[in-house]
Design a protein around this motif. Structure first.
Motif, PDB file in Angstrom:
ATOM      1  N   TRP A 183       0.832  -1.204   0.000  1.00 12.10           N
ATOM      2  CA  TRP A 183       0.000   0.000   0.000  1.00 12.10           C
ATOM      3  C   TRP A 183       0.870   1.258   0.000  1.00 12.10           C
ATOM      4  O   TRP A 183       0.654   2.195  -0.771  1.00 12.10           O
ATOM      5  CB  TRP A 183      -0.917   0.024   1.212  1.00 12.10           C
ATOM      6  CG  TRP A 183      -2.214  -0.706   1.090  1.00 12.10           C
ATOM      7  CD1 TRP A 183      -2.664  -1.731   1.873  1.00 12.10           C
ATOM      8  CD2 TRP A 183      -3.274  -0.458   0.150  1.00 12.10           C
ATOM      9  NE1 TRP A 183      -3.914  -2.146   1.479  1.00 12.10           N
ATOM     10  CE2 TRP A 183      -4.317  -1.376   0.418  1.00 12.10           C
ATOM     11  CE3 TRP A 183      -3.442   0.445  -0.899  1.00 12.10           C
ATOM     12  CZ2 TRP A 183      -5.507  -1.406  -0.307  1.00 12.10           C
ATOM     13  CZ3 TRP A 183      -4.628   0.402  -1.632  1.00 12.10           C
ATOM     14  CH2 TRP A 183      -5.635  -0.500  -1.338  1.00 12.10           C
ATOM     15  N   ILE A 184       1.849   1.287   0.903  1.00 12.30           N
ATOM     16  CA  ILE A 184       2.698   2.475   1.040  1.00 12.30           C
ATOM     17  C   ILE A 184       3.522   2.705  -0.226  1.00 12.30           C
ATOM     18  O   ILE A 184       3.652   3.840  -0.707  1.00 12.30           O
ATOM     19  CB  ILE A 184       3.601   2.339   2.279  1.00 12.30           C
ATOM     20  CG1 ILE A 184       2.745   2.359   3.555  1.00 12.30           C
ATOM     21  CG2 ILE A 184       4.641   3.453   2.326  1.00 12.30           C
ATOM     22  CD1 ILE A 184       3.506   2.011   4.823  1.00 12.30           C
ATOM     23  N   TYR A 185       4.085   1.627  -0.780  1.00  8.49           N
ATOM     24  CA  TYR A 185       4.891   1.773  -1.995  1.00  8.49           C
ATOM     25  C   TYR A 185       4.033   2.263  -3.162  1.00  8.49           C
ATOM     26  O   TYR A 185       4.423   3.201  -3.881  1.00  8.49           O
ATOM     27  CB  TYR A 185       5.546   0.447  -2.356  1.00  8.49           C
ATOM     28  CG  TYR A 185       6.343   0.505  -3.641  1.00  8.49           C
ATOM     29  CD1 TYR A 185       7.660   0.929  -3.635  1.00  8.49           C
ATOM     30  CD2 TYR A 185       5.754   0.148  -4.858  1.00  8.49           C
ATOM     31  CE1 TYR A 185       8.391   1.013  -4.822  1.00  8.49           C
ATOM     32  CE2 TYR A 185       6.467   0.222  -6.045  1.00  8.49           C
ATOM     33  CZ  TYR A 185       7.785   0.656  -6.016  1.00  8.49           C
ATOM     34  OH  TYR A 185       8.492   0.738  -7.186  1.00  8.49           O
ATOM     35  N   GLN A 186       2.880   1.619  -3.343  1.00  7.06           N
ATOM     36  CA  GLN A 186       2.023   2.005  -4.470  1.00  7.06           C
ATOM     37  C   GLN A 186       1.504   3.422  -4.327  1.00  7.06           C
ATOM     38  O   GLN A 186       1.256   4.110  -5.329  1.00  7.06           O
ATOM     39  CB  GLN A 186       0.849   1.022  -4.588  1.00  7.06           C
ATOM     40  CG  GLN A 186       1.228  -0.347  -5.106  1.00  7.06           C
ATOM     41  CD  GLN A 186       1.806  -0.291  -6.509  1.00  7.06           C
ATOM     42  OE1 GLN A 186       1.317   0.444  -7.371  1.00  7.06           O
ATOM     43  NE2 GLN A 186       2.864  -1.053  -6.749  1.00  7.06           N
ATOM     44  N   GLY A 187       1.323   3.887  -3.098  1.00  7.12           N
ATOM     45  CA  GLY A 187       0.869   5.258  -2.916  1.00  7.12           C
ATOM     46  C   GLY A 187       1.985   6.269  -3.049  1.00  7.12           C
ATOM     47  O   GLY A 187       1.801   7.346  -3.643  1.00  7.12           O
ATOM     48  N   LEU A 188       3.174   5.924  -2.537  1.00  5.21           N
ATOM     49  CA  LEU A 188       4.269   6.885  -2.488  1.00  5.21           C
ATOM     50  C   LEU A 188       5.020   7.003  -3.808  1.00  5.21           C
ATOM     51  O   LEU A 188       5.201   8.110  -4.342  1.00  5.21           O
ATOM     52  CB  LEU A 188       5.239   6.499  -1.368  1.00  5.21           C
ATOM     53  CG  LEU A 188       6.446   7.422  -1.171  1.00  5.21           C
ATOM     54  CD1 LEU A 188       6.006   8.814  -0.759  1.00  5.21           C
ATOM     55  CD2 LEU A 188       7.403   6.822  -0.145  1.00  5.21           C
ATOM     56  N   VAL A 189       5.467   5.881  -4.359  1.00  8.91           N
ATOM     57  CA  VAL A 189       6.385   5.927  -5.501  1.00  8.91           C
ATOM     58  C   VAL A 189       5.689   6.269  -6.818  1.00  8.91           C
ATOM     59  O   VAL A 189       5.986   7.300  -7.433  1.00  8.91           O
ATOM     60  CB  VAL A 189       7.182   4.609  -5.604  1.00  8.91           C
ATOM     61  CG1 VAL A 189       8.092   4.634  -6.825  1.00  8.91           C
ATOM     62  CG2 VAL A 189       8.013   4.402  -4.328  1.00  8.91           C
ATOM     63  N   PRO A 190       4.742   5.437  -7.304  1.00  9.21           N
ATOM     64  CA  PRO A 190       4.190   5.747  -8.627  1.00  9.21           C
ATOM     65  C   PRO A 190       3.128   6.847  -8.644  1.00  9.21           C
ATOM     66  O   PRO A 190       2.793   7.346  -9.715  1.00  9.21           O
ATOM     67  CB  PRO A 190       3.580   4.409  -9.073  1.00  9.21           C
ATOM     68  CG  PRO A 190       3.226   3.731  -7.807  1.00  9.21           C
ATOM     69  CD  PRO A 190       4.209   4.172  -6.775  1.00  9.21           C
ATOM     70  N   LYS A 191       2.608   7.219  -7.475  1.00  9.36           N
ATOM     71  CA  LYS A 191       1.529   8.226  -7.473  1.00  9.36           C
ATOM     72  C   LYS A 191       1.994   9.575  -6.948  1.00  9.36           C
ATOM     73  O   LYS A 191       1.666  10.610  -7.534  1.00  9.36           O
ATOM     74  CB  LYS A 191       0.346   7.718  -6.651  1.00  9.36           C
ATOM     75  CG  LYS A 191      -0.352   6.513  -7.275  1.00  9.36           C
ATOM     76  CD  LYS A 191      -1.532   6.069  -6.447  1.00  9.36           C
ATOM     77  CE  LYS A 191      -2.267   4.911  -7.122  1.00  9.36           C
ATOM     78  NZ  LYS A 191      -1.441   3.702  -7.221  1.00  9.36           N
TER      79      LYS A 191
END
Length: 303
Positions: A183-191
């Protein structure tokens, strides 16, 4: 840097003889206590009321901490309490603990037995060892003791073997870790950090938010980061996982309806959401009867 003894107290719904048996027999004790991998009693000398034993603890990378100890149990009071004293030491230079002593106390009451331990120890390596013990080792050692006491409680009250409790805890915490990190990676890096890498283009191709794609993508990223953090915070609440399953399903469906070509990519919404849904279900299923150190009282009660 004041050294406080480690104190752990828990109420267990069982009888005195059963609790005494499960804590005084080494082959049972080593099953529920994280502090010991192996406990072996030595032959007792004639007319000796003390029991000498050897202990071993695996610390990883093929290393073991071994030592010796002496226990004396069976002391009873008029109120029906039982006591067991303990002293232990290790000659290994890699052992932070040089020597220590403590006790177990068993107090019967209407709903079972209150099981208490208090112990303290001396450390090696001078001031450095004392600092490491104060900052890290002693808090972790105390938590491991409390967690082990709750493993014992679950074994006696629910009939769940310690090995199963530990396996269930491992599955649960690994699942929670993966859910949160994804969740954190998908929210932070690509968004939030790199929307131009592909997420913004996908949002624009959906054609439902004309002119607001960047702002919406940023808000979505913050929301996903928040879900990851809340999952860590509320991981013991079983209700937190099914809304995530529903949300992940909806996100995958919307993305694939808007851009079916995403299915051709090696890492697409279907594989990502499917993996996260599986972790959510594993975390929810493994959440029952998890050992918790916080079920124990960690400060001695004032009389």
């Amino acid at each position: 840097m004041r050294r406080k003894p480690i104190y752990v107290e828990i109420d267990i719904n069982t009888d005195m003889d059963t609790l005494w048996h499960y804590t005084q027999r080494p082959e049972l004790h080593e099953q529920w206590d994280l502090r010991f991998s192996e406990i072996r009693y030595l032959p007792r000398e004639k007319d000796d009321d003390k029991q000498h034993f050897l202990y071993r603890t695996r610390i990883g990378f093929g290393l073991n901490i071994a030592g010796t100890g002496v226990t004396k149990g069976g002391v009873r009071t008029a109120e029906g309490e039982r006591f067991s004293s303990l002293s232990f030491s290790s000659e290994q230079i890699i052992s932070l603990i040089k020597q220590g002593r403590g006790y177990w106390k068993y107090t019967p009451h209407d709903n079972g037995v209150t099981f208490v331990t208090q112990y303290d120890y001396e450390t090696r390596f001078g001031l450095l060892g004392k600092c490491f013990d104060y900052v890290l080792f002693r808090p972790l050692f105390g938590m491991a003791t409390a967690w082990s006491f709750d493993v014992l409680r679950i074994w006696l009250e629910k009939g769940i073997q310690p090995a199963l409790s530990m396996q269930r805890a491992l599955v649960h915490y690994l699942s929670v870790l993966m859910i949160s990190l994804l969740w954190i990676y998908q929210g932070l890096v690509p968004k939030v950090l790199f929307p131009e890498a592909g997420e913004l283009a996908i949002m624009q191709e959906i054609s439902l938010f004309h002119g607001w794609e960047s702002e919406l993508l940023w808000c979505l990223g913050i929301a996903e980061i928040s879900i990851g953090l809340l999952t860590i915070l509320w991981h013991r609440k079983r209700w937190i996982y099914m809304p995530q399953v529903i949300l992940l399903t909806l996100l995958a469906v919307v993305a694939l309806i808007g851009t079916p070509e995403l299915l051709k990519q090696p890492f697409n919404p279907l594989t990502l959401s499917g993996s996260m849904i599986a972790f959510c279900l594993l975390a929810r299923l493994s959440n029952r009867e998890l050992p918790q150190a916080k079920r124990c009282i960690r400060k001695r009660r004032r009389i």
